[in-house]
Design an enzyme around this catalytic site. Structure first.
Site, PDB file in Angstrom:
ATOM      1  N   GLU A 289     -48.647 -75.660 132.604  1.00  0.00           N
ATOM      2  CA  GLU A 289     -49.996 -75.544 133.176  1.00  0.00           C
ATOM      3  C   GLU A 289     -50.044 -76.142 134.588  1.00  0.00           C
ATOM      4  OE1 GLU A 289     -53.092 -77.003 130.592  1.00  0.00           O
ATOM      5  OE2 GLU A 289     -52.013 -76.446 128.763  1.00  0.00           O
ATOM      6  N   ASP A 291     -50.641 -77.169 138.231  1.00  0.00           N
ATOM      7  CA  ASP A 291     -51.459 -77.056 139.435  1.00  0.00           C
ATOM      8  C   ASP A 291     -51.477 -78.423 140.106  1.00  0.00           C
ATOM      9  OD1 ASP A 291     -53.353 -78.484 137.855  1.00  0.00           O
ATOM     10  OD2 ASP A 291     -54.440 -76.666 137.367  1.00  0.00           O
TER      11      ASP A 291
END
Length: 397
Positions: A289, A291
């Protein structure tokens, strides 16, 4: 608006520079590595470069660029929300498969693998479930049966179509929680005890013997003090080691990789060490995930390059740390970003005090940022002897 215009100009220049400075074309080959997609470059290393998919954006006819980039830049996809329990079973016993099935069809059409997200999590549960437990109409035995039925039903529905399942997500507390010593947290631990983790993996394996089964969590990119009381990575390591030792069919550990440029974070060698240690247990690993958000100060929002440039550079550096560590570990199978454009990022809606953003590879106008070109460069210039082919993983029985 001023900020957006500045970023577009800067990122177009970066994208152009990245293309011009990529490796020269070989004789008889006019395709430069810098012109290739992330998915193509990742497959040089048998590494799947993936993204979470916002289903509404994917189906928005007014936003065709989202679908085009999702199809061409990435070799795997993850459902951002449509496979979570509240979306799949909003009414007890009635499943809404259509949005998730649409994602599966999109992936098949574009020759992409799918990460299933998520079977067991304490958040985004349907109201009928949490309300029933709260008012006592669902007791512990029934709750356990409901969980088993949900896992079995969902995994069987998607059987043969999911490469990696996030079976259990975020089961471990943080040092700043109460109590501060690390523990199993949330709805499922509170009502079923820590044994639900092992049960979930066994039920998922029974429903699909071919999918890879992962434990997934945040803040486990590297080891800290080594004290399970405050080192979350150590706690997770000890947990999955026990699961393996007792025959639980867990295949991998997913490190989410939600980072922020305002923090110190880790370097590549520290992250590589964590991947190595999990791999030494015989587990696959993945970044699931990724970011890298930044604080949207008044200067950033006003378009001040003195504040914007350092954040874009720090974001690129943090993406690179995680990707380089993954490339260097043969058991790291995939590198997934949690959305690829600031236009549809979850960050601004979640981190608003102070406001944060600038977290993804593309800006709001789908222009590649420095982080995109840094990720691409890492994929281009990585290779033997330090990056070797992936070690194939078979589901554990």
């Amino acid at each position: 608006m001023k900020l957006r215009r500045w970023i577009v100009v800067g990122t177009v220049a970066l994208a152009t520079a990245g293309t011009l400075n990529s490796l020269p074309a070989t004789a008889g080959n006019t395709v430069r590595p810098g012109d290739q997609s992330l998915r193509t470059l990742g497959m040089r290393h048998d590494l799947y470069i993936g993204t979470a998919i916002d289903q509404a954006a994917l189906n928005d006819p007014a936003d065709p660029q989202y679908r085009q980039l999702a199809a061409t830049q990435f070799s795997s996809v993850t459902a951002e929300n449509v496979m979570k329990w509240e979306s799949l079973e909003p009414t007890r016993g009635t499943y809404n498969w259509a949005p998730a099935d649409e994602l599966i069809a999109f992936a098949k059409q574009n020759n992409q693998r799918v990460r299933g997200h998520v079977l067991v999590w304490q958040n985004q549960l349907p109201g009928w479930l949490t309300a029933g437990v709260a008012d006592g109409s669902i007791d512990t035995d029934e709750l356990r049966g409901i969980l088993r039925n949900h896992i079995t039903t969902v995994v069987k529905h998607f059987k043969g179509k999911i490469w990696q399942w996030d079976v259990v997500n975020e089961a471990v507390s943080d040092p700043w929680d109460t109590p501060p010593s690390l523990h199993y947290k949330g709805f499922w631990a509170q009502h079923l005890g820590s044994g639900y983790v092992a049960d979930a993996f066994r039920w998922a394996r029974a429903a699909d013997p071919t999918a890879l089964l992962f434990y997934n969590d945040y803040n486990i990119e590297a080891f800290g003090s080594g004290d399970p009381a405050n080192d979350k990575t150590q706690f997770v390591y000890d947990m999955v080691k026990r699961l393996r030792a007792t025959g639980v069919p867990i295949d991998g550990v997913g490190s989410q990789g939600h980072l922020g440029t305002q923090y110190g974070n880790y370097d590549t060698l520290q992250v590589s060490d964590a991947l190595r240690r999990f791999g030494d247990l015989g587990l696959a690993t993945a970044f699931t995930e990724v970011d890298v958000r930044s604080q949207m100060t008044p200067g950033v929002q006003a378009g001040d390059s003195n504040e914007i440039n350092p954040r874009l550079q720090a974001s690129a550096a943090n993406y690179s740390v995680l990707l380089q560590a993954c490339l260097a570990n043969r058991r790291c199978l995939s590198f997934t970003v949690w959305g690829f454009t600031d236009r549809h990022s979850w960050i601004p809606g979640w981190f608003d005090n102070p406001p944060e953003g600038l977290a993804t590879l593309y800006d709001e106008n789908y222009q590649p940022k420095r982080a995109y070109n840094t990720v691409k460069a890492d994929l281009i210039y990585a290779g033997a002897p330090y990056v070797l082919p992936r070690i194939p993983q078979k589901p554990r029985r």
